[in-house]
Write an enzyme that holds these catalytic residues in place. Structure first.
Site, PDB file in Angstrom:
ATOM      1  N   ILE A 247      79.561  -0.804  40.157  1.00 39.32           N
ATOM      2  CA  ILE A 247      81.468  -0.690  40.781  1.00 39.32           C
ATOM      3  C   ILE A 247      81.891  -1.699  40.321  1.00 39.32           C
ATOM      4  CG2 ILE A 247      82.654  -0.416  43.032  1.00 39.32           C
ATOM      5  CD1 ILE A 247      80.019   0.190  45.104  1.00 39.32           C
ATOM      6  N   PRO A 248      83.026  -0.864  39.343  1.00 37.31           N
ATOM      7  CA  PRO A 248      83.142  -2.320  38.776  1.00 37.31           C
ATOM      8  C   PRO A 248      84.868  -2.468  38.845  1.00 37.31           C
ATOM      9  CG  PRO A 248      83.787   0.336  37.612  1.00 37.31           C
ATOM     10  CD  PRO A 248      83.010   1.004  39.143  1.00 37.31           C
ATOM     11  N   CYS A 249      84.676  -3.542  40.594  1.00 38.88           N
ATOM     12  CA  CYS A 249      86.175  -4.128  40.776  1.00 38.88           C
ATOM     13  C   CYS A 249      86.203  -5.273  39.867  1.00 38.88           C
ATOM     14  CB  CYS A 249      85.276  -5.104  42.188  1.00 38.88           C
ATOM     15  SG  CYS A 249      83.947  -5.940  41.908  1.00 38.88           S
ATOM     16  N   HIS A 250      85.561  -5.812  38.451  1.00 35.95           N
ATOM     17  CA  HIS A 250      85.972  -6.341  37.768  1.00 35.95           C
ATOM     18  C   HIS A 250      86.870  -5.683  36.372  1.00 35.95           C
ATOM     19  CE1 HIS A 250      82.334  -3.863  36.241  1.00 35.95           C
ATOM     20  NE2 HIS A 250      83.828  -4.221  34.694  1.00 35.95           N
TER      21      HIS A 250
END
Length: 284
Positions: A247-250
């Site tokens: 989950i690419p919260c970056h």
């Protein structure tokens, strides 16, 4: 390159990135950065290019504020979420939309701390350091970058205090690890089995639609989920993301272009953004 070698290289790259961040206004040259991490220019150039897929100079472009601001400026209102993903060599840019699917835990599973759940977990080396990956029969429930295995397990246990834990390698973990490869091909779908509120799940699902090598803001996520006033709540939900990297919260940054914080370290966030930008560039 073996995972162990990649992790060791990442430790050196992270130190270089920390130095670049601290001295960005002075625009340090290759010699200065190499000297800081006690390598020759040639060795540093080779090591960095092997790890990032691009030269240090090109990588610097991907982690600069001006580059981030240009990406945000050139991304029309909601186009980043509505993009049509192609097939074939562009698989890296459509990765999360097709590769990762979220299933929320039932209200009972959510409330009872994982009672009746069997959770397999394991520790693995990746291009961005060591991770713990935990799975249920329905999917991946937890991934975190870690420094200490024992502490990492205790943090996992806090999430599911009534579950049964077995340190065991399984197929879901193997599938998840493939996403850390720079040349991603023939990915199998990975399902996530997550404990979260309806709002959190909606935010996390929105994150999956941000293509690799692209960035967006908290406000844009709030707009995408239909609540323009929810930027702060969106930030809180992103901060509670239980699955690092998949989950690419970056990929969510401040509207100013600053990358902002990251629960697994600001240098790691910067490294991931630059690495993804480099790999997107390499596959175009």
């Amino acid at each position: 390159m073996s995972p162990m070698v990649e992790e060791t290289n990442y430790a050196r790259i992270a130190k270089a990135i920390e130095y670049i961040n601290d001295n960005f206004k002075q625009q340090p040259n290759l010699s200065e950065i190499a000297e800081h991490i006690h390598l020759s220019e040639a060795h540093f150039q080779r090591l960095f290019t092997e790890w990032a897929g691009v030269s240090p100079k090109k990588f610097l472009q991907y982690i600069s504020i001006e580059h981030a601001k240009n990406i945000l400026k050139n991304s029309k209102e909601n186009s980043i979420f509505d993009a049509t993903y192609e097939t074939g060599l562009s698989s890296t840019s459509r990765l999360h939309d097709l590769f990762v699917k979220i299933e929320g835990m039932t209200p009972a599973e959510y409330k009872n701390g994982g009672k009746a759940l069997q959770i397999n977990y394991g520790f693995f080396n990746t291009v961005f350091g060591r991770v713990i990956i935990a799975t249920t029969t329905k999917g991946v429930c937890y991934i975190a970058f870690i420094e200490d295995d024992e502490l990492a397990f205790s943090q996992l246990y806090i999430q599911f205090p009534k579950a049964t834990f077995i340190e065991k390698y399984d197929d879901l973990q193997e599938k998840s690890l493939k996403i850390f490869q720079s040349d991603v091909q023939n990915l199998d779908e990975v399902k996530l089995h997550l404990k979260g509120t309806e709002f959190q799940l909606k935010v996390w699902e929105s994150l999956l639609k941000i293509p690799m090598g692209q960035l967006t803001t908290y406000g844009a996520i709030a707009h995408h989920i239909g609540n323009d006033q929810a930027s702060r709540a969106v930030g809180t939900a992103i901060g509670r993301n239980p699955v690092a990297f998949l989950i690419p919260c970056h990929r969510v940054i401040q509207s100013s272009g600053h990358f902002g914080g990251y629960m697994w370290g600001a240098e790691r966030k910067t490294a991931i953004i630059g690495w993804e930008g480099g790999n997107r560039y390499a596959h175009q």
